[in-house]
Each structure stands twice: as structure tokens, then as C-alpha cells.
Design a protein around this motif. Structure first.
Motif, mmCIF file in Angstrom:
data_model
loop_
_atom_site.group_PDB
_atom_site.id
_atom_site.type_symbol
_atom_site.label_atom_id
_atom_site.label_comp_id
_atom_site.label_asym_id
_atom_site.label_seq_id
_atom_site.Cartn_x
_atom_site.Cartn_y
_atom_site.Cartn_z
ATOM 1 N N LEU A 45 -29.521 0.201 -39.727
ATOM 2 C CA LEU A 45 -29.069 1.481 -40.261
ATOM 3 C C LEU A 45 -27.577 1.722 -40.077
ATOM 4 O O LEU A 45 -26.932 2.302 -40.948
ATOM 5 N N THR A 46 -26.996 1.282 -38.959
ATOM 6 C CA THR A 46 -25.583 1.561 -38.701
ATOM 7 C C THR A 46 -24.765 0.324 -38.361
ATOM 8 O O THR A 46 -23.593 0.446 -38.018
ATOM 9 N N ALA A 47 -25.342 -0.865 -38.434
ATOM 10 C CA ALA A 47 -24.647 -2.106 -38.082
ATOM 11 C C ALA A 47 -24.093 -2.065 -36.661
ATOM 12 O O ALA A 47 -23.051 -2.651 -36.371
ATOM 13 N N GLY A 48 -24.791 -1.353 -35.783
ATOM 14 C CA GLY A 48 -24.363 -1.267 -34.396
ATOM 15 C C GLY A 48 -23.311 -0.218 -34.131
ATOM 16 O O GLY A 48 -22.917 -0.015 -32.977
ATOM 17 N N LEU A 49 -22.847 0.485 -35.157
ATOM 18 C CA LEU A 49 -21.803 1.486 -34.972
ATOM 19 C C LEU A 49 -22.329 2.747 -34.306
ATOM 20 O O LEU A 49 -21.591 3.407 -33.557
ATOM 21 N N GLY A 50 -23.588 3.105 -34.565
ATOM 22 C CA GLY A 50 -24.122 4.340 -34.026
ATOM 23 C C GLY A 50 -23.401 5.544 -34.607
ATOM 24 O O GLY A 50 -22.456 5.416 -35.396
ATOM 25 N N PRO A 51 -23.801 6.758 -34.224
ATOM 26 C CA PRO A 51 -23.175 7.960 -34.806
ATOM 27 C C PRO A 51 -21.688 8.056 -34.509
ATOM 28 O O PRO A 51 -20.908 8.480 -35.367
ATOM 29 N N ASP A 52 -21.262 7.674 -33.314
ATOM 30 C CA ASP A 52 -19.839 7.777 -32.984
ATOM 31 C C ASP A 52 -19.008 6.817 -33.827
ATOM 32 O O ASP A 52 -17.920 7.177 -34.304
ATOM 33 N N GLY A 53 -19.495 5.612 -34.009
ATOM 34 C CA GLY A 53 -18.763 4.655 -34.834
ATOM 35 C C GLY A 53 -18.702 5.068 -36.289
ATOM 36 O O GLY A 53 -17.691 4.857 -36.966
ATOM 37 N N LEU A 54 -19.778 5.669 -36.794
ATOM 38 C CA LEU A 54 -19.773 6.139 -38.174
ATOM 39 C C LEU A 54 -18.805 7.302 -38.355
ATOM 40 O O LEU A 54 -18.218 7.475 -39.424
ATOM 41 N N ARG A 55 -18.645 8.112 -37.307
ATOM 42 C CA ARG A 55 -17.733 9.263 -37.401
ATOM 43 C C ARG A 55 -16.275 8.882 -37.216
ATOM 44 O O ARG A 55 -15.386 9.691 -37.490
ATOM 45 N N ALA A 56 -16.000 7.679 -36.759
ATOM 46 C CA ALA A 56 -14.615 7.262 -36.527
ATOM 47 C C ALA A 56 -13.806 7.371 -37.817
ATOM 48 O O ALA A 56 -14.269 7.009 -38.893
#
Length: 593
Positions: A45-56
Motif C-alpha cells: 500500500l505505501t512501499a514502506g513509506l507509511g503515513p509519515d513518508g507519504l506526507r513528506a
């Protein structure tokens, strides 16, 4: 580790004997299949980025900008597609009030599919979570919104289906970000990396003069495939579902075969993806169990089609919005001048012309809510971008054949075309939204903006071979009624200024019901077309996101299929913006169960 194993297979080894009934004339054809695993710091779902990485604010970096790896490209593509669709801003409610960015380990299956008669393939990807329950088989089919790449519905179908343990199938619907560099003679391979034209199979290899022949710039798949992909949207969705069954056969051979009669299939999409799932709903074969369409770009007989209202809005809306007192960037004034030069407005002074433009759009069916929402499209030059691309697609014009002299290229500081750099080309697949301008590609033309807009409009209103081709292409995209008994849920924002409900969802719902279709319709106050813009305070103060209502429609549909719970009635939902406070349930005003 992302993409720990990669396997490229011939179709025969993967899909022999997998044809399903009701596929019209033929089973889908795939050129190649690639399998990757996503666990241990990576996920579906996020390629390991998680919510914080997606918000970067900055995208995930490439170690070598000119030669990113497939894993780096995938991670960045997920980042850009999440941020292009969902409001991930603090206080926006995503992940707390609605939606999910859960880490979902599993496998991905990539392929190039081809509909009968198409010149170019479309991408299909199936995500199979490790938590998939072979005893409760479910597939969510999620075509990309807009002209986005194959992950263009990750925040729609993926965010809802993967945490539930469903497999999720995606398609770029014959558009996407597989651009081709005409100067370098290079395109995009199955893994997202850049490859020479001779390295088949590429996801898009246009018919064009060879590199060095004088044709410069970028071939865009949606514009230059010569397939009019919108006419085949329903079949693109069907083929993605077929590929999902084949992927599940391979993922769980002990539970095979996976068929439409033993696997639940729900199709969901927004924008162009919403139109695509409604086109799939027309199929008489009972392979689909339900459809949820958000803000769908769909046209039925008698309704005003996208190309018509887009080219009219491009000319009249800047004038109309000035009459309404809506602030606009100074640069959009040229469109208002073009409207006067085209004879669309003829008042004695500027105020009269602005009033006339407003009156004409209102008479056409635009509401004040939709016009205000359309200010986003005016400010970002979306009307011209859409009209230029869709004119080429509808007319099936090849590279360098656009009747308005429009093409796409990287440009220098003076706006003159130049060859793309290695780094620009390498990032197209991950960064682009599918339509220039963006990702280093710009719209270039022989004429100024005013003449471009007039020419694009005349391809709808005028005479000649080019206009006839465009109108024929538009006619080929008209939708029919859904299959009898198929649950269909349509959700649309009343402030949508890009795909107004008055031209799309409302006539579709009437048409479907007149034909006996089982359709529910939610109209959401203060929701416009772009949830991603709600991260900007000026938009968060005016609008609510639409995704919560799409997810809720999916939840209600799932409950209906799972336990027989009744589907809800139509609703006019009185949502209200958060206006500086965190979004809460009271703002959304979701209908009670």
C-alpha cells in the motif's frame, strides 16, 4: 526488502487455460508477466513509506537520478499517486477518521494487456496480500483516475481493499505515464525503467519517425496511442479482473481455479476511473458483483460530453468567474480575450462580456457551485491540457498530427522545445500525472493560447475531417445502462467544477434507472473534484473530501453482498468544510446506517 524477487514469464507459462466465459470474443492477451514481493520494510500500500513518508513534501530520492531502480521508481510512483488523490494533511482526517495506510505485505503481478484491435497495450497490476483468504475470495478492480499511471487508484481501491484481505487489480486504461522520448528513441519498460525502442516489450511505442528525423518532443500515451482508449474502458477493467484471477491461480495453486463464479469482484474508481467502472457495468456477463463510481467522467446519450463542456469552459469560464468575483491569476485573461475573438461573447464592455459568459454557462447547466469549483481548473490551465490531449485521443491522431499544432516537449527558460534530460526521462513513469504540463513536459504549439483554445473548440463545433474524427471518437465513448440486477453506487460532489454532476452522474443515473438499473446516488455538498488540494488552507476552508463517501459506499455495498444488508437510499449530504479545525464526523454528515 522491496521487490526481492523478479520473474518475467511468457504468457503461455502463466495463463494457459485461464480464459473465462463471457469475454465477448477472446481471452485477454498479455505480453509478459513480472512478479515482485513486498515485505520486510516494504509493503503493497505505501512501499514502506507509511503515513509519515507519504506526507513528506519531497518525493523519495533516487540514488542515481538518471538511472533509478525499479524499486525506487515504484516507491516514488506510490508516493506521487497517493499525494495526487488523497488529502493527507494534518487535520484532514485521513487515517484517523477515514481511510487506511496500513502496512500490507504481499506480492505484485505486473503485465501488459491488449484489447482486441488496439495498437498499444495497457498496464495491469494485481496486488495479492499475504492475508488473502482463499475461503472468502474477493477482488477489487480499481482503474486509474484521470490519465494517471497504473497505481492511479492506490488511494481508492487499494486503501479500501488491501486491509480487508482482498486482492486489488489496477489498470491505466490505455493512458498512463509510459511516455516515449522521440528525440532519444526511448520508452518505458514493464518495470518502469527507460529502455530503447528496440527493447520490446515497451508499455508504449508509438508509430513515429525515427529519432533524429526532426520530430522533437514527447509522445504521450493517452494522446498518441491512436486507440481512443476511453472507448474501451469497460474492457480494460474486465481484463484487469481476468488478470487478477490468473494471478490468484499462481499465488494459491492449491486453491485454484479462481473464477468469476467463485470469487467476489467489486469495481471502484473515481473521475475517469469512475467512468471506467460504469462502462464495465454494461457487460451482460455476470462477472461483476457490484460497482462504486465516484465523480465519474461518464456520458450517456443526450448528455453534454466532456469535450464539449471542456472546450466551452476553457473560453467562457475565466470571464464568468470574474463576473462572480472569483479571484484568478492575471495570466488567464487571454482565454477571455479568445472568447470575444471567437464571437462567444459580444458585450459592449468587459463587464457585459463577463456577464454574458456567466449567463451562457448557467444556461448550459453549470451551477454556481460547480463554477466556483471550476476556478481550480482555470487557475491550473487544466481545460487546455485536457482538451489538447483528448482531442488527439478522440481523433486518433498520431505523433505530430494534432490539428491545432499542439505537441509536448521539455522546454528551456524561454519556453522553446529542447531534448529531455536523462534524469527527466527517468522520472516520467513515477512522477507524471499522465497529461502535460508536468514532470518536465510542457504544451507547445505553433499559436498562442487564445488561438489554441479557439482551434480546440472548433474541433467540436466546426466542419472538416479533423472535427468529424473528434466527434466520432466522442460518440464511441457513450455509456449504456448497467447489467440488470447489478448494484451500482454513484457518489458525486455538488461543487465538482471539472466533471460537473449535471453533465455526468445525474444523466447517467436517470438513464440507468429508466433502463431498470439498480442505482444509488449520493450528492455531497461542498465536495469538489480534487481531494489532494484540500491540503492547502484556502481549499480546506471551502470544501470537504470525497473519498470518505466512496469508502462508505464500498462499506455499504460490501455489507449488502456479505449479509444482505439493504443498500441505502439516495441522499443529498449536507457536508460542511472544517474551516481551520480538524475534520470530524459532524463535518462529513455521513448518512446513518
Amino acid at each position: 526488502m522491496s521487490a526481492k524477487s523478479v520473474l518475467t514469464l511468457a504468457l503461455a507459462a502463466f495463463a494457459a487455460g485461464c480464459a473465462s466465459p463471457g469475454m465477448r470474443d477472446a481471452a485477454p492477451t498479455f505480453d509478459a508477466v513480472r512478479v515482485t514481493e513486498h515485505r520486510d520494510g516494504d509493503d503493497l500500500l505505501t512501499a514502506g513509506l507509511g503515513p509519515d513518508g507519504l506526507r513528506a513534501a519531497a518525493p523519495p530520492a533516487f540514488a542515481d537520478p538518471a538511472r533509478p531502480t525499479p524499486a525506487e521508481l515504484r516507491r516514488r510512483a506510490l508516493w506521487s499517486n497517493w499525494r495526487g488523490i488523497a488529502d493527507l494533511s494534518p487535520g484532514g482526517g485521513y487515517g484517523a477518521l477515514y481511510g487506511s495506510t496500513a502496512r500490507v505485505p504481499g506480492r505484485e503481478y505486473h503485465a501488459l494487456a491488449r484489447v482486441p484491435g488496439a495498437r498499444q497495450p495497457h498496464r495491469v497490476v494485481v496486488q495479492v496480500p499475504d492475508a488473502f483468504d482463499t475461503g472468502r475470495r474477493c477482488v477489487v478492480v480499481a482503474p486509474a483516475s484521470g490519465s494517471r499511471g497504473v497505481y492511479g487508484a492506490i488511494a481508492v481501491g487499494g486503501a479500501w481493499g488491501l486491509p480487508k484481505g482482498c486482492a486489488v487489480a489496477y489498470t491505466d486504461k490505455g493512458a498512463g505515464t509510459d511516455w516515449f522520448d522521440l528525440d532519444a528513441g526511448q520508452g518505458i519498460a514493464l518495470d518502469g525503467t527507460v529502455a530503447p525502442a528496440a527493447d520490446a516489450p515497451l508499455a508504449f511505442a508509438p508509430d513515429a519517425p525515427a529519432a533524429g528525423s526532426g520530430v522533437r518532443g514527447i509522445a504521450v500515451k493517452h494522446a498518441h496511442s491512436q486507440d481512443n482508449p476511453e472507448a474501451a474502458w469497460g474492457l480494460h477493467v474486465r481484463q484487469a479482473a481476468e488478470f487478477a484471477l490468473q494471478a490468484l491461480d499462481r499465488a494459491f495453486p492449491q486453491a485454484a481455479p479462481f473464477r468469476f463464479d467463485n470469487t467476489r469482484v467489486i469495481a471502484v474508481g473515481i473521475s475517469n476511473g469512475g467512468g471506467a467502472v460504469l462502462r464495465a457495468a454494461e457487460d451482460d456477463a455476470p462477472w461483476l458483483d457490484a460497482v462504486v463510481a465516484g465523480e465519474p467522467n461518464v456520458t450517456v446519450q443526450g448528455a453534454i460530453p466532456l469535450y464539449d463542456y471542456t472546450t466551452q469552459a476553457a473560453l467562457l469560464m475565466p470571464c464568468a468567474l470574474r463576473h462572480m468575483g472569483v479571484p484568478l491569476p492575471p495570466a488567464v485573461g487571454e482565454a477571455c480575450i479568445a472568447a470575444a475573438e471567437a464571437g462567444l461573447v459580444d458585450g459592449d464592455d468587459e463587464a457585459a462580456r463577463q456577464r454574458q459568459a456567466y449567463d451562457r454557462l448557467r444556461a448550459r447547466g453549470w451551477t454556481d457551485e460547480a463554477l466556483r469549483g471550476g476556478a481550480i481548473s482555470v487557475s491550473f490551465d487544466l481545460w487546455r491540457a485536457i482538451a489538447a490531449t483528448y482531442a488527439s485521443a478522440y481523433g486518433r491522431f498520431g505523433v505530430d498530427e494534432h490539428p491545432c499544432g499542439i505537441r509536448f516537449a521539455a522546454t528551456d527558460a524561454n519556453g522553446q522545445p529542447r531534448p529531455a534530460t536523462d534524469a527527466e526521462r527517468a522520472a516520467w513513469w513515477a512522477d507524471a500525472s499522465g497529461i502535460p504540463p508536468g514532470a518536465g513536459a510542457q504544451i507547445v504549439a505553433r499559436d498562442g493560447i487564445a488561438r489554441q483554445l479557439r482551434c480546440l473548440r472548433e474541433l467540436w463545433t466546426g466542419e472538416g475531417e479533423a472535427a468529424a474524427r473528434v466527434r466520432a471518437g466522442v460518440a464511441a465513448t457513450r455509456a449504456g445502462a448497467p447489467r440488470a440486477g447489478l448494484p451500482v453506487f454513484v457518489v458525486h460532489g455538488r461543487s465538482d467544477g471539472l466533471i460537473p454532476a449535471a453533465f455526468t452522474s445525474a444523466p447517467y443515473v436517470r438513464h440507468a434507472r429508466e433502463a431498470g438499473g439498480d442505482v444509488r446516488y449520493w450528492q455531497v455538498a461542498n465536495a469538489q473534484h480534487f481531494d489532494a488540494f484540500l491540503g492547502l488552507p484556502v481549499f480546506a476552508a471551502q470544501y470537504v473530501p470525497l473519498l470518505p463517501y466512496v469508502y462508505e459506499a464500498l462499506d455499504r455495498t460490501w455489507a449488502h453482498l456479505e449479509s444482505g444488508a439493504p443498500l441505502p437510499s439516495d441522499a443529498a449530504i449536507p457536508a460542511r468544510p472544517r474551516a481551520g479545525s480538524p475534520l470530524d464526523a459532524a463535518h462529513l454528515a455521513l448518512p446513518q446506517r
